[in-house]
Design a protein around this motif. Structure first.
Motif, PDB file in Angstrom:
ATOM      1  N   LEU A  53       0.848  -1.187   0.000  1.00  0.00           N
ATOM      2  CA  LEU A  53       0.000   0.000   0.000  1.00  0.00           C
ATOM      3  C   LEU A  53       0.882   1.235   0.000  1.00  0.00           C
ATOM      4  CD1 LEU A  53      -2.748  -0.954   2.628  1.00  0.00           C
ATOM      5  CD2 LEU A  53      -2.829  -1.227   0.139  1.00  0.00           C
ATOM      6  N   ASP A  60      -1.666   5.421   3.094  1.00  0.00           N
ATOM      7  CA  ASP A  60      -2.631   4.412   3.548  1.00  0.00           C
ATOM      8  C   ASP A  60      -2.038   3.560   4.671  1.00  0.00           C
ATOM      9  OD1 ASP A  60      -4.379   5.365   1.704  1.00  0.00           O
ATOM     10  OD2 ASP A  60      -4.276   3.658   0.345  1.00  0.00           O
ATOM     11  N   ARG A 112      -7.260  -8.937   1.491  1.00  0.00           N
ATOM     12  CA  ARG A 112      -7.742  -8.435   0.201  1.00  0.00           C
ATOM     13  C   ARG A 112      -8.865  -9.355  -0.281  1.00  0.00           C
ATOM     14  NH1 ARG A 112      -5.757  -5.015  -3.466  1.00  0.00           N
ATOM     15  NH2 ARG A 112      -3.601  -5.091  -2.727  1.00  0.00           N
ATOM     16  N   SER A 146      -7.851  -0.282  -2.079  1.00  0.00           N
ATOM     17  CA  SER A 146      -6.424   0.054  -2.108  1.00  0.00           C
ATOM     18  C   SER A 146      -6.118   0.841  -3.364  1.00  0.00           C
ATOM     19  CB  SER A 146      -5.584  -1.222  -2.056  1.00  0.00           C
ATOM     20  OG  SER A 146      -5.812  -2.020  -3.196  1.00  0.00           O
TER      21      SER A 146
END
Length: 363
Positions: free
Chosen positions: A261, A265, A299, A362
């Motif tokens: 990332l 973030d 994810r 993301s």
């Protein structure tokens, strides 16, 4: 005939070695240049040739099949003593090459043209040259193209040096920032030990944030990409740091996917996780009960990322978690961090514990 050393030989060799290019593997960027040079000039051989102290070494070549030869047979070692561009239309008629074993043999090298490769200080480190097995002559277009391609070789080499120097400087700056943050964290810890009891909470909150920022800088310092952070490394380090502030009977566990990332973030996630764990330790296990704090980051198949933070502490029996000015500020910072990630926090308190969930995309 071996060429005499360059009049600024020591400086020239220092400039050459600064590029850290000798004995490196073949690369398409340079292979394409020599192939193009040979095609444009109508020759069977083309070389990016670097003149070391006792050898000439080829970063790229077509038509030779070797990566280096001794200086005794080097035409380029003569050329670096001359003008920026040298053409020898017949090597057997030039005193610099007429006794060269590579030129006098049957089927030997009868033509040479080379453009100097020069450092920013004007020191010759080698040539981009073309050679042929018969006398030859380049026209003006071919000569100009060879000069242009030689400049392209040097732009590539100089860019690599600039990027390497920039990386060294960035890492040195990051190292100093990291050391400064660690010094600040140590001072906060020292002042906390001397502060009154009603100030402990504020010092704890500041110390958590400084430590998280320090870990983020450390991760960026180790990363090859200047902007991306390996969350699978960063968040476990944050959790390990937070475990040090928990009681022995409260265990902090993480299940973190290996995601990359951006640094913004990553910082926001560090903030949210740090605040959740700190509040769980303070409120969920205030009565000394044992328990677990679970942090997961996954994810999903649709590309979204889900953060879940759960404890099995007192839950809603502990009352509101944000009942002080410091905790209220921490909660606002968490909300801002969630907004920065483009998600919204969901909270759930029950007799079984406390939980937050954040889903974000993301970038």
């Amino acid at each position: 005939m071996r060429a005499a050393p360059h009049p600024r030989q020591a400086e020239r060799l220092e400039a050459l070695h600064r590029y850290e290019i000798l004995d490196t593997a073949r690369e398409a960027e340079f292979d394409e240049i020599v192939a193009l040079a040979a095609t444009i000039c109508g020759t069977s051989i083309s070389v990016v040739n670097l003149i070391d102290e006792d050898r000439q070494w080829f970063k790229a070549e077509v038509g030779l099949g070797v990566r280096e030869t001794p200086l005794e047979t080097s035409i380029c070692s003569h050329v670096i003593l001359s003008d920026d561009f040298v053409e020898i239309t017949d090597t057997q008629a030039d005193p610099r090459t007429q006794d060269n074993p590579l030129c006098v043999a049957d089927g030997g090298l009868r033509f040479y043209a080379g453009a100097l490769l020069k450092s920013p200080e004007g020191l010759p480190i080698g040539t981009l040259c073309v050679l042929h097995d018969a006398p030859h002559e380049l026209n003006d277009f071919q000569k100009g193209a060879l000069r242009t391609l030689a400049r392209q070789v040097m732009r590539e080499l100089d860019l690599r040096v600039a990027l390497r120097d920039q990386m060294v400087l960035r890492r040195e700056m990051d190292h100093r920032v990291k050391n400064s943050l660690q010094s600040v964290a140590s001072l906060i810890h020292l002042y906390r030990a001397r502060a009154s009891a009603d100030s402990f909470e504020a010092f704890d909150a500041v110390e958590r944030k400084v430590n998280a920022i320090s870990l983020l800088h450390e991760q960026l310092h180790e990363a090859s990409d200047l902007q991306m952070v390996q969350i699978g490394v960063f968040l476990p380090r944050v959790l390990e740091l937070l475990q040090g502030s928990a009681r022995e009977n409260v265990k902090i566990r993480g299940d973190i996917d290996a995601l990359d990332l951006n640094s913004s973030d990553a910082s926001s996630l560090g903030m949210i996780v740090s605040e959740f764990v700190a509040n769980s330790i303070k409120h969920g296990f205030a009565d000394g009960r044992p328990g677990d704090i679970e942090i997961s980051l996954q994810r999903e198949e649709d590309g979204h990322v889900t953060l879940r933070a759960v404890d099995n502490g007192a839950g809603n029996a502990a009352g509101p978690r944000h009942n002080s000015a410091v905790e209220g500020l921490g909660q606002r910072l968490v909300e801002a961090a969630a907004s920065q990630l483009g998600g919204k926090l969901e909270r759930n308190a029950s007799p079984k514990g406390y939980e937050i969930k954040l889903v974000f995309q993301s970038r």
